[in-house]
Design a protein around this motif. Structure first.
Motif, PDB file in Angstrom:
ATOM      1  N   LYS A 159       9.203  92.087  11.232  1.00  0.00           N
ATOM      2  CA  LYS A 159       7.779  92.020  10.902  1.00  0.00           C
ATOM      3  C   LYS A 159       7.095  90.931  11.709  1.00  0.00           C
ATOM      4  CE  LYS A 159       4.755  91.966   6.846  1.00  0.00           C
ATOM      5  NZ  LYS A 159       4.707  91.845   5.355  1.00  0.00           N
ATOM      6  N   TRP A 160       7.769  89.808  11.926  1.00  0.00           N
ATOM      7  CA  TRP A 160       7.206  88.745  12.766  1.00  0.00           C
ATOM      8  C   TRP A 160       7.168  89.154  14.236  1.00  0.00           C
ATOM      9  CZ3 TRP A 160      10.510  84.281  10.281  1.00  0.00           C
ATOM     10  CH2 TRP A 160       9.980  83.975   9.028  1.00  0.00           C
ATOM     11  N   LEU A 161       8.224  89.829  14.683  1.00  0.00           N
ATOM     12  CA  LEU A 161       8.275  90.229  16.093  1.00  0.00           C
ATOM     13  C   LEU A 161       7.126  91.157  16.460  1.00  0.00           C
ATOM     14  CD1 LEU A 161      12.103  90.866  16.609  1.00  0.00           C
ATOM     15  CD2 LEU A 161      10.758  88.992  17.551  1.00  0.00           C
ATOM     16  N   PHE A 162       6.775  92.051  15.535  1.00  0.00           N
ATOM     17  CA  PHE A 162       5.751  93.058  15.822  1.00  0.00           C
ATOM     18  C   PHE A 162       4.397  92.690  15.212  1.00  0.00           C
ATOM     19  CE2 PHE A 162       9.668  95.342  16.521  1.00  0.00           C
ATOM     20  CZ  PHE A 162       9.380  96.177  17.587  1.00  0.00           C
ATOM     21  N   ASP A 163       4.220  91.438  14.855  1.00  0.00           N
ATOM     22  CA  ASP A 163       2.935  91.020  14.309  1.00  0.00           C
ATOM     23  C   ASP A 163       1.840  91.163  15.366  1.00  0.00           C
ATOM     24  OD1 ASP A 163       1.582  89.501  11.963  1.00  0.00           O
ATOM     25  OD2 ASP A 163       0.950  88.425  13.771  1.00  0.00           O
ATOM     26  N   SER A 164       0.669  91.631  14.940  1.00  0.00           N
ATOM     27  CA  SER A 164      -0.413  91.895  15.893  1.00  0.00           C
ATOM     28  C   SER A 164      -1.007  90.613  16.474  1.00  0.00           C
ATOM     29  CB  SER A 164      -1.513  92.715  15.210  1.00  0.00           C
ATOM     30  OG  SER A 164      -2.017  92.019  14.075  1.00  0.00           O
ATOM     31  N   GLY A 167       2.960  88.059  17.160  1.00  0.00           N
ATOM     32  CA  GLY A 167       4.224  88.675  17.525  1.00  0.00           C
ATOM     33  C   GLY A 167       4.590  88.412  18.973  1.00  0.00           C
ATOM     34  N   ASN A 170       4.420  91.636  21.611  1.00  0.00           N
ATOM     35  CA  ASN A 170       3.161  91.935  22.282  1.00  0.00           C
ATOM     36  C   ASN A 170       2.927  90.996  23.459  1.00  0.00           C
ATOM     37  OD1 ASN A 170       2.687  93.969  20.473  1.00  0.00           O
ATOM     38  ND2 ASN A 170       1.183  92.844  19.253  1.00  0.00           N
TER      39      ASN A 170
END
Length: 330
Positions: A159-164, A167, A170
């Protein structure tokens, strides 16, 4: 008188007689199988069966009972008695178009997760056969560490890795030429969000597949592989006609277990969506949970869960049929 007349003839000893054989002892009576011999395995299994009956048997019976009743908050708190409604809960579930969308989404999600898990696990297992010992040991340590990570922790990390906003994924992808993903929300649409969750499921399942397939690859005879190469088979031919048939029982077992696990995915979706999965993220497990604890229709939630169990029993039946076929061939 000759010398022959004066010589005393030698006395020949009488032949020895064999000692009489002792009387044969009577054969000991055969002991028939006692009645306790057949019951011993069941007595040894009794504690395990008792624990399984308490842990799994009672919830399953309760699940079946609730699916044939009208059971809501009034029945939960004891204000009204539970009413038997027959197959009304099942007819309501099966006539709901949203339910069939969830079923299709669950099947596609499980199929994609299983395919990626098995392909990636096989590639890593084959790669480990060609590296040095210390590299193999290091990779196995990493695999076991990732496999032993709690699901909630792994889900939070993803969830942290793909945080908008913060993350790192990104930021790294945006460094590629022509790519601009700063502020991109991966969970704005269902397909992208489910792809992220699928990646999380594959990441957690690959270590078990790699370790199991690596153990199976050690049982492939090197003589068969060498003979196939002498016959002109390339790397793909050796894998297809030598390695794959030997690994088939293991692959069938891993595929079946992966289907069961991936169709039962719950914490990854639940935690990733903050405890409230949107409609486009609903799988059978989360949909059953929402119907039971969000809508407070415990009977219909139980019916959905029972349908899920029946689907998984179908997968198990296919697995048993394949294993029986493999046994007949061997």
């Amino acid at each position: 008188m000759s010398a022959a007349d004066t010589t005393t003839p030698a006395k020949v000893p009488p032949p020895r007689q064999a000692p009489p054989s002792p009387p044969s002892a009577p054969n000991p009576p055969r002991r028939g199988r006692t009645s306790g011999g057949a019951a011993t395995p069941w007595l040894l299994l009794a504690p395990c069966l008792l624990i399984l009956g308490l842990v799994m048997g009672y919830p399953l019976v309760r699940l079946v009972t609730l699916s044939f009743q009208k059971f809501g908050q009034s029945q939960l708190w004891g204000f009204q008695p539970a009413e038997w409604v027959g197959f009304a809960n099942f007819s309501g579930v099966l006539s709901d178009s949203q339910f069939w969308q969830v079923v299709l989404r669950t099947i596609l999600f499980a199929a994609g997760s299983v395919i990626f898990t098995m392909v990636l696990g096989m590639l890593v297992a084959l790669l480990l056969q060609r590296v040095s010992g210390w590299v193999k040991t290091l990779v196995n340590i990493v695999l076991v560490a990732s496999w032993g990570m709690p699901i909630i922790v792994a889900t939070t990390v993803f969830k942290w890795l793909f945080d908008s906003d913060y993350g790192i994924l990104n930021a790294l992808l945006s460094k590629l030429p022509g790519v601009q993903l700063i502020g991109h929300n991966w969970f704005a649409s269902g397909p992208q969000g489910l792809a992220v969750i699928m990646l999380l499921v594959v990441w957690g399942a690959v270590p078990f597949v790699v370790i199991t397939l690596s153990a199976g690859l050690t049982q492939v005879p090197a003589e068969l592989e060498e003979a196939a190469r002498l016959d002109g088979a390339g790397a793909w031919g050796v894998f297809r006609y030598v390695t794959l048939p030997i690994l088939k029982p293991i692959i069938v077992m891993l595929t079946t277990l992966s289907v069961i696990w991936d169709m039962g995915v719950f914490p990854q979706v639940f935690v990733m969506r903050g405890g409230h999965p949107e409609d486009e993220f609903q799988l059978l497990t989360t949909y059953s949970y929402d119907r039971a604890f969000q809508v407070n229709d415990y009977a219909q939630g139980s019916a959905i869960a029972l349908v899920t169990v029946l689907l998984l029993l179908g997968v198990v039946a296919v697995y048993m049929r394949q294993m029986l076929k493999i046994g007949e061939v061997e």
